[in-house]
Design a protein around this motif. Structure first.
Motif, short mmCIF file in Angstrom:
data_model
loop_
_atom_site.label_atom_id
_atom_site.label_comp_id
_atom_site.label_asym_id
_atom_site.label_seq_id
_atom_site.Cartn_x
_atom_site.Cartn_y
_atom_site.Cartn_z
N LEU A 92 0.82 -1.22 0.00
CA LEU A 92 0.00 0.00 0.00
C LEU A 92 0.86 1.27 0.00
CD1 LEU A 92 -3.00 -0.69 2.44
CD2 LEU A 92 -3.06 -0.38 -0.04
N ILE A 93 1.88 1.28 0.84
CA ILE A 93 2.78 2.45 0.90
C ILE A 93 3.49 2.63 -0.44
CG2 ILE A 93 4.80 3.46 2.04
CD1 ILE A 93 3.96 1.94 4.58
N SER A 94 3.90 1.54 -1.06
CA SER A 94 4.57 1.60 -2.36
C SER A 94 3.65 2.20 -3.43
CB SER A 94 5.03 0.21 -2.80
OG SER A 94 5.93 -0.34 -1.86
N ALA A 95 2.38 1.80 -3.40
CA ALA A 95 1.41 2.34 -4.36
C ALA A 95 1.24 3.85 -4.18
CB ALA A 95 0.06 1.63 -4.19
N VAL A 96 1.19 4.30 -2.92
CA VAL A 96 1.08 5.74 -2.64
C VAL A 96 2.30 6.48 -3.18
CG1 VAL A 96 1.04 7.49 -0.80
CG2 VAL A 96 -0.40 5.44 -0.62
N GLY A 97 3.49 5.92 -2.97
CA GLY A 97 4.71 6.54 -3.48
C GLY A 97 4.67 6.72 -4.99
N CYS A 98 4.17 5.70 -5.70
CA CYS A 98 4.08 5.81 -7.16
C CYS A 98 3.10 6.90 -7.59
CB CYS A 98 3.65 4.47 -7.76
SG CYS A 98 4.92 3.19 -7.70
N GLU A 106 3.58 17.19 -12.49
CA GLU A 106 2.64 18.27 -12.81
C GLU A 106 3.24 19.63 -12.46
OE1 GLU A 106 -0.83 20.07 -14.15
OE2 GLU A 106 -0.30 17.95 -14.30
N TYR A 107 3.88 19.73 -11.30
CA TYR A 107 4.45 21.01 -10.86
C TYR A 107 5.93 21.15 -11.19
CZ TYR A 107 0.06 21.52 -8.32
OH TYR A 107 -1.27 21.63 -8.00
N VAL A 108 6.53 20.12 -11.76
CA VAL A 108 7.94 20.11 -12.16
C VAL A 108 8.83 20.63 -11.02
CG1 VAL A 108 9.51 20.57 -14.08
CG2 VAL A 108 7.06 20.77 -14.44
N GLN A 109 8.73 19.95 -9.88
CA GLN A 109 9.51 20.32 -8.69
C GLN A 109 10.40 19.14 -8.28
OE1 GLN A 109 9.58 23.30 -6.96
NE2 GLN A 109 8.34 24.14 -8.63
N TYR A 110 11.69 19.39 -8.23
CA TYR A 110 12.63 18.33 -7.87
C TYR A 110 12.37 17.83 -6.46
CZ TYR A 110 17.13 15.82 -7.75
OH TYR A 110 18.11 14.87 -7.67
N PHE A 111 12.00 18.75 -5.54
CA PHE A 111 11.71 18.37 -4.16
C PHE A 111 10.56 17.37 -4.11
CE2 PHE A 111 8.97 19.03 -0.42
CZ PHE A 111 9.84 18.64 0.57
N LEU A 112 9.53 17.57 -4.94
CA LEU A 112 8.39 16.65 -4.96
C LEU A 112 8.79 15.28 -5.50
CD1 LEU A 112 5.48 19.01 -6.12
CD2 LEU A 112 5.98 18.18 -3.80
N PHE A 113 9.66 15.27 -6.50
CA PHE A 113 10.17 14.00 -7.01
C PHE A 113 10.91 13.25 -5.91
CE2 PHE A 113 9.65 15.71 -11.38
CZ PHE A 113 9.10 14.59 -11.99
N LEU A 114 11.75 13.98 -5.18
CA LEU A 114 12.52 13.36 -4.10
C LEU A 114 11.60 12.84 -3.01
CD1 LEU A 114 15.54 15.84 -3.77
CD2 LEU A 114 15.45 13.66 -5.00
N SER A 115 10.51 13.55 -2.73
CA SER A 115 9.54 13.09 -1.73
C SER A 115 8.87 11.80 -2.17
CB SER A 115 8.48 14.18 -1.51
OG SER A 115 9.06 15.37 -1.04
N ALA A 116 8.55 11.72 -3.47
CA ALA A 116 7.93 10.50 -4.00
C ALA A 116 8.89 9.32 -3.89
CB ALA A 116 7.51 10.72 -5.46
N PHE A 117 10.16 9.56 -4.21
CA PHE A 117 11.16 8.50 -4.06
C PHE A 117 11.27 8.03 -2.62
CE2 PHE A 117 13.02 10.21 -8.10
CZ PHE A 117 13.03 9.02 -8.81
N PHE A 118 11.17 8.96 -1.68
CA PHE A 118 11.28 8.64 -0.25
C PHE A 118 10.12 7.75 0.20
CE2 PHE A 118 10.61 9.44 4.28
CZ PHE A 118 11.87 9.19 4.78
N ILE A 119 8.89 8.12 -0.16
CA ILE A 119 7.71 7.33 0.24
C ILE A 119 7.77 5.94 -0.39
CG2 ILE A 119 5.20 7.19 0.16
CD1 ILE A 119 6.28 9.36 2.01
N LEU A 120 8.17 5.89 -1.65
CA LEU A 120 8.32 4.60 -2.33
C LEU A 120 9.35 3.73 -1.61
CD1 LEU A 120 7.42 2.94 -4.78
CD2 LEU A 120 9.19 4.08 -6.12
#
Length: 469
Positions: A92-98, A106-120
């Motif tokens: 479930l956590i992996s699905a949220v990360g994806c 959508e917002y083209v923010q490197y910080f948001l990409f890094l956050s997604a990698f962290f949750i994944l």
């Protein structure tokens, strides 16, 4: 350990777990695809680009640290909720990360990409803590390395396919012309999220064995009493750090005029060879460490499997035989090392780590195609490392197995730290010279293999006491 069903009825559980290993291998290798993509999108240095791996693998450390503290002050979470529920929560956590890759793009923010990698990474942490020891428990402890190498082989199948399929999705299928906007990651990661949900449903409906420790209360630092666990954690740190660093820099390494100077679209084919080598080696290890196969048949099976899988990889990559004829020669070297290893996990680990040290030294001192093949060969000899280090480290831990597993998964922090350090070295001294850093990692792994072989951990560690003496 006690189970509610016969350990022999493990086919369906093993197949189900194999699917999990395949999928997280695929997604993990997608990082190698996205690093050069994000580096160009955000005009990043090597060091800044490696923040992708720092966040992803740093999540392993944070998640495992939290897990360890819970087991220290209260009791082992996996022992309370069960391996199956641990896997479900991880999915479930992996699905949220994806899903989080969508707003990042959508917002083209490197910080948001890094956050997604962290949750994944957090999701994968729980999967690693639950699934690795679960596979080891599905049968005789003496054949645990073989089982874990088998499922790790399918994990490597995911990492082999990812450069081709994932590279096609990012660089071609969902690319918007020649420009790079971040849109390329939206749809692929929504697809990945849907796959994790489907896996959640599958695991939910499949009946898995329920393993319970004889002693449920495992408070304190019991796992750290075992010297193989302490050294194994550092060995995992070194192995994951080296493997991730090499994979992360491989496309950029192939871009160098000092090597072969190819584009990202071509380089992804060589990246598939790197991960494909790990897949071949892991399937060979599953056969090599199977004590029920006669020696002559074992050698025949290994030869047939090695070159059958090679032909499958050859069919997937967009390279001619003239471009990759060296690879079959490297496979023969890999088979020879398995033969010398004599189906002993610790001895094979020692040999493979030593070979990697030599390959990297040659890669740094040579140029052109020769340097490329030295680096690509690392994949073949990385193959047994995770499984052999993991099973040797938890050998004899008994009620502390899950706690020990969390410490080993915590050591995946190496995948965050080593690439970051290598990125800094590459920025200051050049990318090729930076490959000396993994040499240090494999040197320690070789020492760990020697330690385990000397103390007979392959047979249950009869010469080691849990007190560490």
């Amino acid at each position: 350990m006690k189970t509610d069903q016969d350990k022999k009825n493990t086919t369906i559980p093993l197949v189900t777990l194999t699917l999990l290993f395949f999928m997280w291998g695929f997604i993990t290798c997608m990082n190698d695809i996205l690093i050069p993509h994000l580096k160009e999108l955000f005009s990043l240095s090597y060091l800044m680009a490696m923040l992708v791996q720092f966040c992803f693998f740093g999540a392993y450390f944070i998640g495992s640290l939290v897990y360890f503290f819970i087991s220290y002050f209260y009791s082992d979470p996996i022992n309370k909720i069960g391996y199956k529920n641990g896997i479900l929560l991880g999915l479930l956590i992996s699905a949220v990360g994806c899903v989080l890759f969508y707003p990042a793009a959508e917002y083209v923010q490197y910080f948001l990409f890094l956050s997604a990698f962290f949750i994944l990474g957090l999701g994968f942490t729980l999967l690693q803590i639950a699934a690795n020891p679960f596979v080891a428990l599905l049968g005789d402890e003496r054949t645990a390395s073989g089982r874990l190498n088998l499922v790790q082989g399918f994990n490597s199948l995911g990492t082999t396919i990812a450069p081709m399929v994932g590279g096609y999705m990012v660089f071609e299928l969902f690319a918007e012309g020649e420009s790079i906007s971040g849109e390329e990651t939206k749809k692929p990661y929504l697809v990945f999220a849907a796959i994790f949900i489907l896996l959640f449903v599958l695991v939910k409906i499949v009946k898995l064995p329920v393993f319970k420790n004889a002693q449920e209360e495992t408070k304190g630092l019991g796992a750290l009493k075992f010297p193989q666990l302490r050294m194994g954690a550092l060995a995992i740190f070194c192995y994951v750090g080296a493997e991730v660093a090499i994979g992360s820099f491989l496309i950029n390494f192939l871009n160098l005029p000092e090597t072969i100077g190819v584009s990202e679209a071509v380089a992804k084919n060589y990246l598939a060879l790197y991960w494909g080598g790990a897949m071949i080696g892991r399937f060979l290890a599953a056969i090599s460490f199977n004590q029920n196969i006669p020696v002559v048949k074992k050698a025949l099976y290994m030869f047939v499997v090695a070159f059958t899988v090679f032909l499958l990889i050859f069919g997937m990559v967009n390279l001619t035989f003239e471009q990759l004829w060296v690879f079959p020669v490297l496979i023969l070297l890999n088979l020879l090392m398995f033969y010398i290893g004599k189906s002993i996990a610790s001895r094979t680990l020692l040999l493979f780590a030593t070979i990697n040290v030599l390959l990297l030294i040659l890669a740094v001192s040579m140029g052109g195609q020769a340097a490329v093949w030295m680096v690509l060969a690392i994949g073949l000899f990385n193959s047994v490392m995770w499984s052999n280090i993991f099973t040797l480290s938890i050998s004899g831990l008994q009620e502390y197995t899950s706690q020990g597993s969390s410490l080993l998964v915590m050591a995946i922090l190496g995948g965050a730290i080593v690439p970051l350090i290598q990125g800094a070295i590459a920025d200051f001294y050049g990318l090729q010279i930076s490959f000396l850093l993994p040499v240090l990692c494999y040197t320690f792994i070789a020492w760990f293999g020697y330690f385990c072989h000397k103390n007979k951990l392959d047979t249950g560690g009869s010469t080691l006491m849990s007190s560490g003496h």
